[in-house]
Design a protein around this motif. Structure first.
Motif, PDB file in Angstrom:
ATOM      1  N   ASP A  23       0.942  -1.190  -0.206  1.00 40.99           N
ATOM      2  CA  ASP A  23      -0.105  -0.032  -0.062  1.00 40.99           C
ATOM      3  C   ASP A  23       1.002   1.077   0.074  1.00 40.99           C
ATOM      4  O   ASP A  23       0.477   2.269  -0.885  1.00 40.99           O
ATOM      5  CB  ASP A  23      -0.817   0.140   1.188  1.00 40.99           C
ATOM      6  N   LEU A  24       2.123   1.219   0.876  1.00 38.71           N
ATOM      7  CA  LEU A  24       2.900   2.160   0.832  1.00 38.71           C
ATOM      8  C   LEU A  24       3.532   2.732  -0.592  1.00 38.71           C
ATOM      9  O   LEU A  24       3.655   3.701  -1.178  1.00 38.71           O
ATOM     10  CB  LEU A  24       3.881   2.245   1.966  1.00 38.71           C
ATOM     11  N   ILE A  25       3.945   1.529  -1.211  1.00 43.89           N
ATOM     12  CA  ILE A  25       4.614   1.699  -2.592  1.00 43.89           C
ATOM     13  C   ILE A  25       3.724   2.230  -3.509  1.00 43.89           C
ATOM     14  O   ILE A  25       3.933   3.266  -4.522  1.00 43.89           O
ATOM     15  CB  ILE A  25       5.184   0.442  -2.838  1.00 43.89           C
ATOM     16  N   TRP A  26       2.406   1.744  -3.439  1.00 44.75           N
ATOM     17  CA  TRP A  26       1.135   2.099  -4.344  1.00 44.75           C
ATOM     18  C   TRP A  26       0.952   3.581  -4.117  1.00 44.75           C
ATOM     19  O   TRP A  26       0.692   4.346  -5.043  1.00 44.75           O
ATOM     20  CB  TRP A  26      -0.357   1.314  -4.333  1.00 44.75           C
ATOM     21  N   GLN A  27       0.702   3.954  -2.708  1.00 44.77           N
ATOM     22  CA  GLN A  27       0.604   5.341  -2.546  1.00 44.77           C
ATOM     23  C   GLN A  27       1.586   6.422  -3.049  1.00 44.77           C
ATOM     24  O   GLN A  27       1.182   7.300  -3.604  1.00 44.77           O
ATOM     25  CB  GLN A  27       0.338   5.612  -1.158  1.00 44.77           C
ATOM     26  N   PHE A  28       2.895   6.109  -2.918  1.00 47.71           N
ATOM     27  CA  PHE A  28       3.884   6.694  -3.385  1.00 47.71           C
ATOM     28  C   PHE A  28       3.679   7.104  -4.746  1.00 47.71           C
ATOM     29  O   PHE A  28       3.927   8.064  -5.287  1.00 47.71           O
ATOM     30  CB  PHE A  28       5.190   6.030  -2.944  1.00 47.71           C
ATOM     31  N   PHE A  33       4.611  11.063  -5.106  1.00 47.47           N
ATOM     32  CA  PHE A  33       5.675  11.491  -6.227  1.00 47.47           C
ATOM     33  C   PHE A  33       5.164  12.502  -6.997  1.00 47.47           C
ATOM     34  O   PHE A  33       5.649  13.383  -7.223  1.00 47.47           O
ATOM     35  CB  PHE A  33       6.376  10.261  -6.806  1.00 47.47           C
ATOM     36  N   PRO A  34       3.842  12.251  -7.773  1.00 44.59           N
ATOM     37  CA  PRO A  34       3.494  13.097  -8.694  1.00 44.59           C
ATOM     38  C   PRO A  34       2.769  14.494  -7.996  1.00 44.59           C
ATOM     39  O   PRO A  34       2.840  15.383  -8.741  1.00 44.59           O
ATOM     40  CB  PRO A  34       2.288  12.368  -9.594  1.00 44.59           C
ATOM     41  N   GLN A  35       2.181  14.272  -6.907  1.00 42.25           N
ATOM     42  CA  GLN A  35       1.938  15.524  -6.227  1.00 42.25           C
ATOM     43  C   GLN A  35       3.057  16.405  -5.855  1.00 42.25           C
ATOM     44  O   GLN A  35       3.126  17.492  -5.803  1.00 42.25           O
ATOM     45  CB  GLN A  35       1.079  15.149  -5.068  1.00 42.25           C
ATOM     46  N   ALA A  36       4.239  15.565  -5.264  1.00 41.09           N
ATOM     47  CA  ALA A  36       5.425  16.538  -5.039  1.00 41.09           C
ATOM     48  C   ALA A  36       5.922  17.343  -6.016  1.00 41.09           C
ATOM     49  O   ALA A  36       6.280  18.216  -5.871  1.00 41.09           O
ATOM     50  CB  ALA A  36       6.449  15.310  -4.264  1.00 41.09           C
ATOM     51  N   PHE A  37       6.000  16.407  -7.212  1.00 41.19           N
ATOM     52  CA  PHE A  37       6.425  17.010  -8.402  1.00 41.19           C
ATOM     53  C   PHE A  37       5.774  18.362  -8.724  1.00 41.19           C
ATOM     54  O   PHE A  37       6.122  19.523  -8.853  1.00 41.19           O
ATOM     55  CB  PHE A  37       6.394  16.152  -9.514  1.00 41.19           C
ATOM     56  N   ARG A 203      10.649  12.653  -1.279  1.00 32.75           N
ATOM     57  CA  ARG A 203       9.904  11.749  -2.322  1.00 32.75           C
ATOM     58  C   ARG A 203      10.388  12.120  -3.754  1.00 32.75           C
ATOM     59  O   ARG A 203      10.280  11.200  -4.647  1.00 32.75           O
ATOM     60  CB  ARG A 203       8.543  12.315  -2.171  1.00 32.75           C
ATOM     61  N   ILE A 204      10.749  13.226  -3.968  1.00 28.53           N
ATOM     62  CA  ILE A 204      11.292  13.525  -5.514  1.00 28.53           C
ATOM     63  C   ILE A 204      12.304  12.702  -6.024  1.00 28.53           C
ATOM     64  O   ILE A 204      12.429  12.119  -6.805  1.00 28.53           O
ATOM     65  CB  ILE A 204      11.290  15.068  -5.486  1.00 28.53           C
ATOM     66  N   VAL A 205      13.357  12.795  -4.954  1.00 25.40           N
ATOM     67  CA  VAL A 205      14.461  12.109  -5.505  1.00 25.40           C
ATOM     68  C   VAL A 205      14.494  10.384  -5.614  1.00 25.40           C
ATOM     69  O   VAL A 205      14.818   9.883  -6.481  1.00 25.40           O
ATOM     70  CB  VAL A 205      15.689  12.328  -4.279  1.00 25.40           C
ATOM     71  N   ILE A 206      13.630   9.863  -4.584  1.00 27.36           N
ATOM     72  CA  ILE A 206      13.305   8.456  -4.948  1.00 27.36           C
ATOM     73  C   ILE A 206      12.722   8.507  -6.041  1.00 27.36           C
ATOM     74  O   ILE A 206      12.912   7.198  -6.861  1.00 27.36           O
ATOM     75  CB  ILE A 206      12.487   8.249  -3.537  1.00 27.36           C
ATOM     76  N   LEU A 249      -0.588  14.491 -14.090  1.00 25.39           N
ATOM     77  CA  LEU A 249      -2.240  14.071 -14.086  1.00 25.39           C
ATOM     78  C   LEU A 249      -2.333  12.949 -13.082  1.00 25.39           C
ATOM     79  O   LEU A 249      -3.604  13.138 -12.450  1.00 25.39           O
ATOM     80  CB  LEU A 249      -2.721  13.397 -15.343  1.00 25.39           C
ATOM     81  N   VAL A 250      -1.622  12.250 -12.711  1.00 27.97           N
ATOM     82  CA  VAL A 250      -1.799  11.174 -11.766  1.00 27.97           C
ATOM     83  C   VAL A 250      -2.105  11.841 -10.246  1.00 27.97           C
ATOM     84  O   VAL A 250      -1.048  12.654  -9.993  1.00 27.97           O
ATOM     85  CB  VAL A 250      -0.892  10.087 -11.939  1.00 27.97           C
TER      86      VAL A 250
END
Length: 259
Positions: A23-28, A33-37, A203-206, A249-250
């Motif tokens: 779940d954590l991987i899916w949420q990331f 990640f896209p929201q942080a971008f 988050r962005i770097v990962i 978009l995601v």
């Protein structure tokens, strides 16, 4: 009975932990990640602007003034272009090794662009300037000596370059965000601002590391291959569209209904 119940409880905890990990991987990837971008796009654009300015300037200066190539350390490329020695094709000799080396180097550059931003953004800017001068200068020298040779180099770069350069801009932007939070923490203390920007940047770097893995595969197996230039340009365009569609978009939040 006691051992059976112990095993059952242990199995339940492990199963729940595995589900939580998934779940954590899916949420990331589906949200974090896209929201942080999107929250940090201004810093990404600034990194892109710095790199683009110096790469274009280096290209033009090396193209019109061969002596400028000496000052930025890319003059040796002239001899390779004159001899029509396409050094990038050496990746075909050992694709697996070449791909892993490229991946390691790309992650190192992206991490440096990120980490050095803590020095009040200056370190990131220096990395972006250096890479911009190097890439633009190499292309300028190649096109000045032999336009066909320069085009072949661009053809090699385009397949993986969209993702690769984008990740450097994104990671560099994350680094500048950290530096800016130190310079201007706003209503927060510098410690609080640094912690907040650091969480976002992590988050962005990962995410960039995962994208660079894809770029490394393309650079190791597709870019130096004998595929037509149209295919390589198509790979670059397609990966760019897919990547930015995902990032833009995601994970968008649905507007709340007014009741």
């Amino acid at each position: 009975n006691y051992l059976n119940s112990l095993v059952i409880r242990a199995h339940g905890k492990i199963y729940r932990a595995e589900n939580q990990g998934f779940d954590l991987i899916w949420q990331f990837f589906a949200k974090d990640f896209p929201q942080a971008f999107r929250r940090t796009w201004k810093f990404t654009f600034l990194a892109f602007a710095v790199f683009t300015f110096f790469s274009v300037a280096a290209f033009l200066l090396c193209y019109y003034d061969p002596n400028f190539a000496d000052s930025i350390g890319v003059s040796q490329v002239r001899y390779l272009a004159q001899a029509d020695e396409k050094w990038w094709l050496r990746l075909n000799e050992a694709n697996q090794i070449g791909s892993s080396e490229i991946l390691t180097n790309n992650i190192r550059v992206a991490f440096m662009a990120f980490a050095l931003g803590a020095f009040f953004c200056i370190g990131t800017i220096i990395i972006l300037i250096f890479n911009g001068l190097h890439i633009g200068g190499v292309l300028g020298v190649c096109y000045q000596v032999n336009p066909a040779f320069g085009f072949d180099l661009v053809t090699f770069m385009v397949g993986h370059g969209v993702i690769e350069l984008s990740c450097i801009f994104i990671a560099g932007g994350a680094g500048m965000m950290i530096g800016y939070s130190i310079i201007n923490p706003g209503d927060l203390t510098r410690g609080q601002a640094l912690k907040k920007s650091g969480m976002e940047a992590a988050r962005i770097v990962i995410g960039c590391a995962i994208l660079l893995f894809i770029a490394g595969i393309i650079e190791g197996f597709i870019s130096p291959s004998d595929l037509p230039a149209s295919v390589k340009f198509g790979v670059g365009i397609l990966t760019g569209i897919l990547m930015y569609s995902y990032l833009c978009l995601v994970g968008k939040e649905k507007p709340k209904e007014i009741t």
